[in-house]
Design an enzyme around this catalytic site. Structure first.
Site: not given
Ligand code: XIL
Length: 461
Positions: A268, A161, A202, A266, A238
């Site tokens: 969802d 990020e 990422n 990631e 996400h």
């Molecule tokens: C999230 C985890 O799932 C949580 O448990 C934690 O509190 C915060 O981070 N982007 C990412 C991940 O790259 O590392 C994050 O994971 C979600 C957003």
């Protein structure tokens, strides 16, 4: 790289061995005769299908059974982040990450390391350093962690990020100390420590073509031109139901055209909870579209979902009132998105039955809910023929539920996959006898009861 299809074929060859190993070990019973496990279908298409796992997930046998049967790649949810691995300067803690690695290895799953440099989950000592010490601290962190996991990881998210929502590099401790050059420095340092891991940047909201993904494209074009070691771009993905960007495939293709792998890292797809059937149907459409995008882009190496099921998803915690964002419901039963994903991967829509209930225990539970809270009363009956001496009952709370107190048992943790243990006066349960306990919890809309209970490691009816 000669052709990207060769790269994918290499992946499939490794994966086939993996499946063979699992079959020999007799672990794939849930995949079914039709081979509908997502990983099996994905491997046939030369991609992987992954999940994120946290340390606490490993003690939930229902979750780990699904993870082992369905997924062939694991990303540690939190355990390789800086706040866990180097909580104070020069003091390293790889125990939690090692547990995830060991689970993955024993289930023939590969591992995406996540992550080495990120503005978030960064211990405050890093941001408090004088700026002329940040580069040395970053390089030491990368070198130590990447060396610890050397040879064990498929890939590293080296910088996570890096961009803000407008597409500018975030002005975090690393940027403030080193300017934009920190990214090239991080990639070079990681490459020196583990030359065989694929190195990724990422980020989120770079799935479609927009100002932020344009900024990422400019950055990686420059890195490639400068010969900086970078292998891939992670699209976090996400999503919100109905909002998979229509430009996603073209966007993935333009990164691939730079000679980079792309991965959905990631995935969802969240909605308001409780979930409506219309949103669950839209989610199924969205998941299928994402998988189809990956299959259509030869350099797309795989798809990872962020978590196994709705009960362990980060969404209800991060976006209050939203959830139901994964392919599995709170009881780890497949949702419509599971079927659409399997179909998009070329499989049939047959879902896999859960393991048969055992005949040695039976659990009933009753919930009384009001707008923000609930009490739940649970009774375990010993339906076996031998006495129980000390009990431990594992179950998973619906997303958004958090236990505030319990009686006749100790329960931990307070959310997600929890375990209730007997107190000193109710550990013995004779054949035919019952024991009851209960808890009070807060909730954010989903008041459903756990569907599955596992008593001392055995699933109950
Ligand atoms: C999230 C985890 O799932 C949580 O448990 C934690 O509190 C915060 O981070 N982007 C990412 C991940 O790259 O590392 C994050 O994971 C979600 C957003």
């Amino acid at each position: 790289m000669f052709t990207t299809r060769t790269a994918r074929a290499g992946l499939a060859a490794t994966a086939a061995l993996t499946v063979g190993g699992l079959l020999l070990a007799g672990v794939t019973s849930e995949a079914g005769a039709a081979g509908t496990g997502l990983k099996t279908l994905a491997e046939a298409k030369n991609i992987y299908f992954g999940t994120a796992l946290t340390q606490s997930n490993l003690s939930n046998s229902t979750l780990t059974a699904v993870a082992g049967a369905q997924f062939d790649m694991v990303t540690p949810g939190n355990e390789m982040k800086w706040d866990t691995t180097e909580p104070s300067n020069g003091t390293y803690n790889f125990g939690p990450g090692d547990q995830i690695v060991s689970f993955a290895q024993s289930h023939s799953m590969r591992i995406r390391g996540h992550n080495l440099v990120w503005h978030s989950q960064l211990p405050s000592w890093v941001s408090s350093l004088p700026s002329n010490q940040v580069q040395a601290a970053m390089e030491a962190h990368i070198t130590t962690e990447a060396t610890h996991y050397k040879g064990k990881l498929y890939a590293w998210d080296v910088v996570n990020e890096p961009f803000d929502d407008s597409g500018n590099l975030r002005t975090d401790a690393f940027y403030n100390a080193m300017g934009s050059g920190y990214i090239a420095d991080a990639l070079r340092t990681a490459h020196a420590a583990d030359p065989n891991a694929k190195l990724y940047l990422n980020d989120y909201n770079i799935e479609g073509q927009n100002a932020k993904s344009d900024a990422m494209y400019q950055l990686v074009s420059q890195l490639k031109a400068q010969g900086v070691p970078i292998d891939g771009i992670g699209l976090e993905s996400h999503f919100i139901v109905g909002q998979v960007p229509s430009s996603m495939r073209a966007n993935m293709q333009r990164f691939a055209a730079l000679g980079l792998d792309v991965a959905i890292t990631e995935l969802d797809d969240r909605m308001q909870t409780p979930a409506s059937n219309a949103n669950l149907a839209q989610q199924a459409t969205d998941y299928a579209a994402v998988v189809a995008n990956c299959l259509a882009v030869p350099r797309c190496v795989g798809v990872s979902q962020w978590g196994v099921g709705d009960a362990d998803s980060w969404i209800p915690g991060a976006f209050p009132g939203q959830g139901a964002a994964t392919m599995y419901d709170n009881n780890y039963q497949p949702k419509p998105a599971y079927n659409s994903t399997a179909t998009a991967l070329g499989g049939s829509t047959t879902t896999t039955p859960p393991p048969p209930p055992s005949s040695t225990c039976k659990v009933t539970d009753t919930v009384n809910a009001w707008n923000t809270g609930l009490t739940e009363s649970i009774t375990i009956t010993n339906t076996g023929s031998s006495a129980i001496s000390g009990w431990s009952l594992a179950f998973t709370l619906a997303g958004g539920q958090a236990i505030t107190s319990a009686w006749n048992a100790t329960i931990a943790p307070s959310t997600g996959a929890v375990t209730a243990k007997n107190v000193n006066y109710n550990g013995s349960v004779a054949p035919g006898a019952s024991v009851s306990f209960g808890f009070q919890a807060s909730h954010t809309g989903d008041t459903s009861t756990p569907g599955d209970f596992t008593l001392n490691g055995t699933r109950c009816a």
